[in-house]
Motif scaffolding. Sequence first.
Motif, PDB file in Angstrom:
ATOM      1  N   ARG A 148       0.837  -1.205   0.000  1.00  0.00           N
ATOM      2  CA  ARG A 148       0.000   0.000   0.000  1.00  0.00           C
ATOM      3  C   ARG A 148       0.865   1.244   0.000  1.00  0.00           C
ATOM      4  O   ARG A 148       2.021   1.221   0.427  1.00  0.00           O
ATOM      5  N   ALA A 149       0.298   2.331  -0.495  1.00  0.00           N
ATOM      6  CA  ALA A 149       1.002   3.610  -0.447  1.00  0.00           C
ATOM      7  C   ALA A 149       1.142   4.057   1.010  1.00  0.00           C
ATOM      8  O   ALA A 149       0.193   3.978   1.786  1.00  0.00           O
ATOM      9  N   VAL A 150       2.340   4.494   1.355  1.00  0.00           N
ATOM     10  CA  VAL A 150       2.592   4.978   2.718  1.00  0.00           C
ATOM     11  C   VAL A 150       1.937   6.346   2.891  1.00  0.00           C
ATOM     12  O   VAL A 150       2.011   7.209   2.005  1.00  0.00           O
ATOM     13  N   VAL A 151       1.299   6.556   4.022  1.00  0.00           N
ATOM     14  CA  VAL A 151       0.634   7.829   4.308  1.00  0.00           C
ATOM     15  C   VAL A 151       1.477   8.686   5.254  1.00  0.00           C
ATOM     16  O   VAL A 151       1.708   9.871   5.016  1.00  0.00           O
ATOM     17  N   GLY A 152       1.925   8.101   6.349  1.00  0.00           N
ATOM     18  CA  GLY A 152       2.645   8.850   7.373  1.00  0.00           C
ATOM     19  C   GLY A 152       4.091   9.097   7.021  1.00  0.00           C
ATOM     20  O   GLY A 152       4.737   8.297   6.347  1.00  0.00           O
TER      21      GLY A 152
END
Length: 399
Positions: A148-152
Amino acid sequence: MSSDICDEQLGIRVSILRGGSSKGLYFLEHDLPPAGALRDVILKRAMGTPDIMQIDGLGGTHLITSKIAIVGRSTREDADVDYTFAQAEIDRDVIDYSGNCGNISAGVGPFAIDAGLVRAVEPMTEVRIHNTNTGKILIASVPVRKGRAVVGGPFAIAGVPGTGAEIFMDYSDSVGAKTGKVLPTGKPTEIMNLEDGRTINVSIVDVANTCVFVQACDLGLRGDELPDDFNTNVALVKLMREIRGKAAVRLDFANDWKAVDAQTPLLPFVVFVAPPASYATYSGGRTDEKHCDLLARLIFMNRLHEAMAGTGSMCIASASRIEGSVVHGVLNAESRTRSTLRIGHPNGVMDVCVEVSPSAAPEGVRFDRLGFARTARKIMDGTVYIPMVDVRRVSSTES
């Protein structure tokens, strides 16, 4: 087209993402009808346009929250996904596809990865994005973890609370996005005669999106104006519409400058620039002149952008390296050669990367590296409902 249909409403999957300092609706292309009147009605109804409050849709009453991305697998071998940008007006029944949005573009990579359109590769996935509005390829470098794309992350951008994972957007291929030329008229600076008798110097540059630049002082402005200063000043809005309209005529985007809003609602942007100065930001903070190389205020659809359009930043950066341009003229010698240009906008400072080498082209330079870093975050996945009465009305007209 994938949808949930009942007698009264049509349900369509949608995600809401913040991309950079904008927010928009992100649709999978196969969930929408083909480009045309029905798609237009669905997108406007989803946003709540036309209505200044957008009370009957998902829009946020500002142009920077009335944006749409349509994403699907690419038909091009040199791209992973096709991405179409749509700008929904707020109080007018208008949706425009003529240009791109750099901030919304920053959300396309994470959206495509999470939707399974692009294979996730840790720790960084390069997403090659074909922007159908301009025909250009953008490259997003998206941090990935566990598919998944990292958010933080620790990266902060002006105009957005908190921090997030840094996404670098490479716009090196976006020169001549609309017209095929960096300098569509062949001149770094030219004269524009205004209806009030004034004569001003302007630069018309086409990188990422087409912009017309003017020095703030030539318009009796400081360069540190905020959205409320501009949007409530009827005379100033009228003046910027005139500049935009006359530039549009020179670009063959319109045949009458007075009809610019109808003939080309989005492009060109107008940007007024000034030397660096300390100023109060739109969110109540303060920016020191030592932290920026110039001040820039971007107007689109007759409103002043609350921060800075990503595509606008690319055009500003490009113009800053063209000798003789309006933007080049407000910079000091060091700012003209540094690989990072610091743009002071209404909500703070945006750093953009611009590296050039000499060229025989009319602009005198080749853009070797051009890009900016953003963050993005998915806010919601769900279903947006469109009244079937509107769908049937358009469907009957098309048939």
